[in-house]
Design an enzyme around this catalytic site. Structure first.
Site, short mmCIF file in Angstrom:
data_model
loop_
_atom_site.label_atom_id
_atom_site.label_comp_id
_atom_site.label_asym_id
_atom_site.label_seq_id
_atom_site.Cartn_x
_atom_site.Cartn_y
_atom_site.Cartn_z
N GLU A 88 0.81 -1.23 0.00
CA GLU A 88 0.00 0.00 0.00
C GLU A 88 0.85 1.28 0.00
O GLU A 88 0.38 2.32 0.44
CB GLU A 88 -0.93 0.00 1.21
CG GLU A 88 -1.97 -1.10 1.18
CD GLU A 88 -3.07 -0.86 2.18
OE1 GLU A 88 -4.16 -0.43 1.77
OE2 GLU A 88 -2.83 -1.08 3.39
N HIS A 109 -4.60 0.45 10.81
CA HIS A 109 -5.89 -0.20 10.99
C HIS A 109 -6.30 -0.04 12.46
O HIS A 109 -6.92 -0.94 13.02
CB HIS A 109 -5.80 -1.68 10.60
CG HIS A 109 -5.10 -1.91 9.28
ND1 HIS A 109 -4.30 -3.00 9.04
CD2 HIS A 109 -5.07 -1.15 8.14
CE1 HIS A 109 -3.82 -2.92 7.78
NE2 HIS A 109 -4.27 -1.80 7.24
N HIS A 179 -11.52 -0.88 6.53
CA HIS A 179 -10.07 -1.06 6.40
C HIS A 179 -9.31 -0.35 7.53
O HIS A 179 -8.69 -1.00 8.37
CB HIS A 179 -9.66 -0.54 5.02
CG HIS A 179 -8.19 -0.62 4.72
ND1 HIS A 179 -7.69 -0.34 3.47
CD2 HIS A 179 -7.12 -0.93 5.49
CE1 HIS A 179 -6.38 -0.49 3.48
NE2 HIS A 179 -6.00 -0.84 4.69
#
Ligand code: MN
Length: 249
Positions: A88, A109, A179
Site C-alpha cells: 500500500e 488499521h 479497512h
C-alpha cells in the site's frame, strides 16, 4: 567546502534527522496501539520533494535505519533490486503528490477508528480538544466508488492512491471503509501525534455515544484547539520516545 558541497551536507544532515524520527515513529506507533504487525509511516524526502522514505515490508516495531527505502511518488522503489516494499505504498506517494504541505503520513488499521468508517450515521468528529485536527468530521473513502465491489480493500495501485488523496482533500485524516485510516502531518511528529489522538478520539466518541448524543467541538473550537496543540507536540513525542527507548518505562 564548495557551495554545492555545503548544500549537500545540509541535505544529508536533514536526512539523518528525518530517518531517525521515522524509525522512532514506527516504534512509537506500535507502542501507542496505532499499528500492530500491519500499518506503516512515511516521511517526504527532505532534499527531494519528489521522493519519500518508507520501511521495507515488515512490522513497524521491528524497523531499523537500514530498513528505510526511498521511493518515487508513483511508488516505484528508487533501488529496483531492493527488498520487498509495502503493497500500500501508493497511499503515501499520491498524498505527497497531492499535498505539498504534507511531510509525514501514517496508515493504520487502529481498531477503535474502524467502526466510524462503516456506519455512515456516525462520522468521526472531534469529541475533545486533543483531536481538534479532525475539523468538522473526517471524510470516509469508499473503495467501491473507484474499484468496484470485489477488491481486497487495499490501496495497491497509483489510481487508488489518487482517489484516496482526493477524498482526504485538505484535511488531516481520512477513514477507509472496512479497512482503517490515513493521517497526515506537516512533520512526521505531527502525523504521529494525530494518529495517536485519532484513535483516542474514536474510543472517547464511542463511549460518549453509549450515553447519548454527544456535543462535539465546533469547527472554530476544533481549529483553535489544533493550533494550540501544534505547539505542544514535542512534549508528547519526547514521552513516547522515552517509553520506546526504555522498555521498562
Ligand atoms: Mn492497510
Amino acid at each position: 567546502m564548495s557551495q554545492a558541497d555545503e548544500k549537500l551536507a545540509v541535505v544529508i544532515d536533514d536526512l539523518v534527522v528525518v530517518i531517525d524520527d521515522l524509525v522512532a515513529a514506527n516504534h512509537i506507533l506500535f507502542q501507542q496501539g496505532v499499528v500492530d504487525g500491519f500499518g506503516h509511516v512515511s516521511a517526504r524526502h527532505p532534499g527531494r520533494s519528489d521522493r519519500f522514505l518508507l520501511a521495507r515490508n515488515m512490522a513497524p516495531a521491528q524497523v531499523r535505519t537500514a530498513d528505510i527505502l526511498e521511493f518515487e511518488l508513483d511508488g516505484t522503489p528508487v533501488d529496483p533490486s531492493g527488498p520487498r516494499p509495502y503493497l500500500e505504498r501508493f497511499i503515501h506517494g499520491e498524498i505527497y503528490r497531492a499535498r505539498a504541505d504534507v511531510m509525514g503520513v501514517v496508515h493504520s488499521h487502529s481498531p477503535a477508528v474502524v467502526p466510524f468508517g462503516v456506519v455512515p450515521s456516525a462520522p468521526l468528529r472531534p469529541i475533545c480538544h486533543m483531536s481538534g485536527f479532525l475539523g468538522e468530521a473526517a471524510p470516509v473513502f469508499e473503495i467501491r466508488d473507484t474499484a468496484g465491489p470485489a477488491t481486497d480493500m487495499l490501496i495497491r495501485t497509483p489510481a487508488l492512491g489518487v482517489a484516496l488523496a482526493d477524498r482526504l482533500g485538505p484535511g488531516a485524516v481520512v477513514l477507509m471503509r472496512g479497512h482503517g485510516s490515513t493521517v497526515v502531518g506537516t512533520t512526521v511528529r505531527q502525523a504521529v501525534f494525530r494518529a495517536v489522538y485519532t484513535e483516542v478520539n474514536a474510543k472517547l466518541q464511542a463511549e460518549a455515544l453509549r450515553l447519548g448524543p454527544p456535543i462535539f467541538l465546533t469547527g472554530e473550537e476544533a481549529a483553535a484547539a489544533a493550533a494550540t496543540n501544534d505547539g505542544q507536540i514535542d512534549r508528547a513525542w519526547n514521552l513516547w520516545l522515552e517509553a520506546v527507548n526504555d522498555p521498562s518505562a
